[in-house]
Design a protein around this motif. Structure first.
Motif, short mmCIF file in Angstrom:
data_model
loop_
_atom_site.label_atom_id
_atom_site.label_comp_id
_atom_site.label_asym_id
_atom_site.label_seq_id
_atom_site.Cartn_x
_atom_site.Cartn_y
_atom_site.Cartn_z
N GLY A 79 14.80 -0.32 2.42
CA GLY A 79 13.74 -1.16 1.85
C GLY A 79 14.26 -2.10 0.76
N LYS A 80 15.52 -2.42 0.77
CA LYS A 80 16.07 -3.31 -0.27
C LYS A 80 15.40 -4.68 -0.23
N THR A 81 15.35 -5.25 0.98
CA THR A 81 14.78 -6.59 1.10
C THR A 81 13.31 -6.59 0.70
N LEU A 88 17.62 -7.76 10.14
CA LEU A 88 16.43 -7.73 11.01
C LEU A 88 16.19 -6.32 11.55
N GLU A 89 15.06 -6.13 12.23
CA GLU A 89 14.82 -4.84 12.90
C GLU A 89 13.97 -5.05 14.14
N PHE A 90 14.08 -4.09 15.05
CA PHE A 90 13.43 -4.18 16.38
C PHE A 90 12.92 -2.80 16.75
N ALA A 144 0.82 -1.22 0.00
CA ALA A 144 0.00 0.00 0.00
C ALA A 144 0.85 1.27 0.00
N THR A 145 2.13 1.15 0.32
CA THR A 145 2.92 2.37 0.51
C THR A 145 4.27 2.35 -0.23
N ILE A 146 4.36 1.52 -1.25
CA ILE A 146 5.61 1.46 -2.03
C ILE A 146 5.94 2.87 -2.54
N1 LIG Z 1 7.57 1.94 1.16
C1 LIG Z 1 7.54 1.47 2.38
N2 LIG Z 1 6.41 1.46 3.11
C2 LIG Z 1 6.38 0.98 4.38
N3 LIG Z 1 7.43 0.45 4.99
C3 LIG Z 1 8.59 0.41 4.31
C4 LIG Z 1 8.70 0.92 2.98
N4 LIG Z 1 9.98 0.72 2.57
C5 LIG Z 1 10.62 0.15 3.59
N5 LIG Z 1 9.79 -0.05 4.62
C6 LIG Z 1 10.11 -0.67 5.91
O1 LIG Z 1 11.41 -0.30 6.28
C7 LIG Z 1 12.05 -1.36 6.95
C8 LIG Z 1 13.37 -1.64 6.32
O2 LIG Z 1 13.19 -2.33 5.11
P1 LIG Z 1 14.20 -3.46 4.64
O3 LIG Z 1 14.47 -4.42 5.74
O4 LIG Z 1 13.72 -3.98 3.34
O5 LIG Z 1 15.51 -2.58 4.43
P2 LIG Z 1 16.94 -3.01 3.93
O6 LIG Z 1 17.38 -1.94 3.00
O7 LIG Z 1 16.91 -4.39 3.41
O8 LIG Z 1 17.77 -2.91 5.28
P3 LIG Z 1 19.10 -3.66 5.75
O9 LIG Z 1 20.20 -3.23 4.81
O10 LIG Z 1 19.31 -3.15 7.12
O11 LIG Z 1 18.81 -5.12 5.69
C9 LIG Z 1 11.09 -2.53 6.91
O12 LIG Z 1 10.33 -2.56 8.10
C10 LIG Z 1 10.18 -2.19 5.76
O13 LIG Z 1 8.93 -2.77 5.88
#
Ligand SMILES: Nc1ncnc2c1ncn2[C@@H]1O[C@H](COP(=O)(O)OP(=O)(O)OP(=O)(O)O)[C@@H](O)[C@H]1O
Length: 740
Positions: free
Chosen positions: A187-189, A684-686, A160-162
């Motif tokens: 938001g990479k993952t 992960l995240e907390f 819903a929020t990409i």
């Molecule tokens: N467009 C978005 N809308 C809502 N939440 C988002 C959005 N983009 C990212 N997030 C949230 O931000 C957080 C980080 O995303 P993600 O784990 O994919 O990042 P990452 O880049 O893989 O981080 P890392 O390098 O630390 O692994 C997650 O909780 C994800 O759901």
């Protein structure tokens, strides 16, 4: 109305399923026809059940007054008029991409928040006229509410929020290698997982046959992300770690850094292959062999010729043994027949050769000259067999050769993470050990299956079902194959499976040897590579994307960069930026999308008080946030002791049982309080993080500052640091404060 329609669709699907189950299977054709329908309906039902939460989350109004609703799946009314557009359809793209500068024909974009089928919030962005209201992010209210929500221990979808920069990645063409570089929390993952769902939607037929593979860093992480694709209605993706790609090899030990670097070096491919050549022996003297009590000799020329022919066969070693044996034993059979005074024709030679193959003495000679090998035996020999080690490591430096030597290594393991690509390399060179009976059975089986598939194809073309049915699957069913294996199951069981697309997450951690292993699984090189070079902490991991990809794709890869941090509030990111600048001052920290108003804190304590003070900080965190999830991140060598002491200190609070320690994936994700090392928190995240003894994290390895950067970028709300002695310079930006 949408939910009414959804309920009706479910009702109809379940009625159809009930009908189908009632139908008798009076002959093969009826059975498979019914099964094909059942499969289709079950899949449909799964989708219908999965989309309930936030079924519709957007609305687009064009300047011409047209209205479209965007949601998790496409829904039409009885007359096929679209009620809801699937978020992956081209028509939904403006929902994610339209900007003030480039609105297309949009007049308004609406984000709709829904809870339990009730609209709880509406957020409009108007593109035209005086009241144009466009911020830097799309759907700000919905986004902020998602970002500040409590973490659950499982990643949620973000359909819903990409945001626009993520959408570009999600919808990028499938061919070739796309590298997504981005700082923590960008938001990479989550974007990569949405990309998998998008590719499956857009290239359904192709990818349903070949499959999509997602590779992540460890089992805890795989569990953390395993709900995202099902919540998007996609359940057919194979998800595993690098180690998971090699069946049967468990990682249970850790190499010292310099050994891990060496094992990950691409020169190890040469070492493994040289070790194998050592097992294709050419003795200096003729080899005596007794047959029926008569002594024969295999000359070195005969052995050399047989070896050359077997090597030139280009078959894997274990299969090439048959070529070697045939060549060598043809000569021996000739000698044998000559000695017994017979005039031998080809048939006699073939017969005698077959008999020789069964002779125990002859087999022993073959086993010595060209043994059947398992990958485990070959890799263990590289370390532990002095002769193999000496010959195989000739191209390495003396110190490196010494580092690899380990006389205690056994083919039964234990294995380290860096051994896994070596085992895979060995497997590639060796192939399976052929089992003659099994081979014959497999050939028979394959012939029968082909006949069934031909039959199924003919029937399908006559039936004209109006939807695609895979003749291969039908054939499997028709033959009464035990519940038909899905593409995911078949791919998982087949080492040589060629996936249609591969996504590698935390890709910076892969060594060059691991890259060889991954690329073997995707000959089309259709890949999404996701990671952050600034977070590389594995010894042997990547220092640049160019360096790892160049040998495989020769400059043919595209880079997309994500720049906005959604996870970590600005206050914490300011501290993380300080750490990042000590890693490499030229690296740009990501921009946080929000502030929390809460300053990170640090507390210096006496050595003997570390656990007690950590417990105090944990208790404070628990009392201020009754639902949140907390990670205590500690240096590797302290984590177990801190977990133990925390349990003791917290036993009075009844919080004792909520402390999980490391290793066990599910517990670390589900616990209120998880004590983890940096390796374990990757990705992960907390809600809150307490870093214990950061100087210990920095000092633990050459990439200690990177590890600290990973640790401080895990929280979505609050960060605290408990330390003895001075704070490391990497945390210079963190003012001394008292723990709350
Ligand atoms: N467009 C978005 N809308 C809502 N939440 C988002 C959005 N983009 C990212 N997030 C949230 O931000 C957080 C980080 O995303 P993600 O784990 O994919 O990042 P990452 O880049 O893989 O981080 P890392 O390098 O630390 O692994 C997650 O909780 C994800 O759901």
């Amino acid at each position: 109305m949408l939910y009414e329609r959804l309920d009706r669709l479910r009702q109809r699907t379940s009625e159809r399923l009930a009908e189908l189950y009632k139908q008798p299977g009076f002959n093969h054709q009826a059975v498979w026809e019914r099964e094909a329908f059942v499969d289709r309906e079950v899949e449909r039902m799964e989708r219908l059940l999965g989309v309930d939460r936030g079924l519709c989350f957007g609305r687009l109004d064009t300047v011409d007054g047209d209205v479209a609703h965007i949601g998790r799946m496409a829904i039409a009314d009885d007359d096929y008029n679209p009620l809801l557009i699937d978020w992956r359809a081209p028509a939904a793209e403006p929902f994610y991409r339209a900007t003030a500068a480039n609105p297309g024909n949009l007049a308004r974009r609406r984000h709709i928040q829904v809870r339990h089928r009730k609209v709880t919030g509406i957020d409009d962005e108007v593109f035209t006229g005086d009241d144009a209201t466009l911020g830097a992010v799309h759907g700000e209210a919905a986004l902020l509410s998602a970002l500040t929500a409590h973490r659950t221990g499982r990643m949620s979808d973000i359909v819903a929020t990409i945001q626009a920069e993520q959408d570009r990645i999600i919808r990028a063409p499938m061919a070739g290698v796309l590298v997504v570089q981005g700082a923590p929390g960008t938001g990479k993952t989550v974007a990569a997982l949405h990309r998998a769902a998008y590719l499956l939607y857009t290239h359904r037929e192709r990818l349903e046959r070949s499959g999509v593979l997602v590779i992540g860093p460890n089992d805890t992480f795989m569990r953390y992300i395993d709900q995202v694709l099902p919540s998007l209605g996609e359940t057919g993706v194979t998800m595993t770690t690098v180690a998971g790609l090699v069946t049967g090899a468990e990682v249970s030990v850790r190499d010292l850094d310099d050994l891990a670097v060496l094992k990950g070096d691409v020169r190890m491919a040469g070492v493994v292959s040289a070790a194998l050549r050592q097992h294709q022996r050419l003795p200096r003297r003729p080899v005596p062999v007794q047959v029926d009590g008569i002594g024969f000799e295999l000359s070195t020329e005969q052995i050399r010729a047989a070896r050359t022919r077997a090597r030139r066969s280009r078959r894997p070693h274990n299969a090439a043994r048959a070529v070697f044996a045939r060549d060598l034993l043809t000569g021996l059979a000739r000698d044998y027949l000559e000695r017994s005074g017979q005039v031998a024709d080809e048939e006699d030679i073939a017969e005698t050769r077959a008999e020789l193959m069964d002779d125990a003495g002859v087999r022993a000679v073959l086993d010595d000259l060209w043994p059947q090998l398992t990958p485990e035996q070959l890799v263990a020999a590289v370390f532990a067999n002095p002769k193999v080690h000496r010959a195989a490591t000739r191209a390495l430096e003396p110190a490196e050769r010494e580092r690899l030597a380990d006389p205690s290594r056994l083919p039964k393991g234990p294995w380290s993470a860096a051994d896994i690509p070596l085992l895979d390399e060995a497997m590639e060179l060796l192939g399976e050990i052929p089992d003659e009976e099994a081979l014959a059975a497999a050939r028979r089986e394959e012939r029968e299956r082909e006949a069934e598939e031909r039959f199924a194809r003919e029937l399908l073309s006559e039936l004209d079902l109006g939807f695609p049915v895979d003749a291969g699957q039908v054939a499997d069913r028709y033959r009464g194959a035990p519940a038909r294996a899905t593409v995911r199951e078949r791919a998982g069981a087949d080492r040589a499976w060629a996936y249609g697309h591969v996504i590698v997450d935390e890709a910076q951690e892969l060594s060059p040897m691991a890259w060889r292993m991954v690329l073997r699984r995707v000959p089309s090189k259709s890949m999404t590579v996701v990671g952050d070079i600034a977070q590389t902490s594995a010894a042997g991991g990547a220092r640049s994307w160019d360096a790892v990809l160049e040998p495989h794709v020769d400059g043919r890869w595209r880079l997309e960069t994500l720049t906005v941090n959604y996870r970590t509030p600005a206050e914490i990111m300011a501290i993380a930026a300080g750490v990042l600048s000590t890693i490499d001052p030229s690296l740009q920290p990501p921009e946080s999308v929000r502030s929390s108003g809460e300053q990170p804190w640090s507390r210096r304590v006496d050595g003997g008080q570390l656990a007690a003070e950590t417990a105090r900080a944990v208790r404070a965190e628990l009392s201020r946030d009754a639902e949140g999830r907390l990670a205590v991140i500690a240096p590797d060598e302290r984590a177990a002791e801190i977990a133990r002491e925390l349990r003791t200190h917290l036993s009075d609070d009844g919080a004792r049982g909520s402390v999980a320690f490391g290793g066990d994936g599910a517990a670390a994700l589900d616990a209120r309080i998880a004590v983890l090392t940096v390796d374990q928190v990757k990705g992960l995240e907390f809600d809150a993080v307490i870093v214990v003894e950061p100087a210990g994290i920095v000092a633990a390895s050459a990439r200690g500052a990177t590890d600290l950067y990973v640790a401080v970028t895990r929280p979505t709300q609050r960060l605290g640091v408990v330390h003895t002695g001075e704070l490391p310079i990497e945390l210079g930006a963190l003012a001394e404060t008292h723990a709350p």
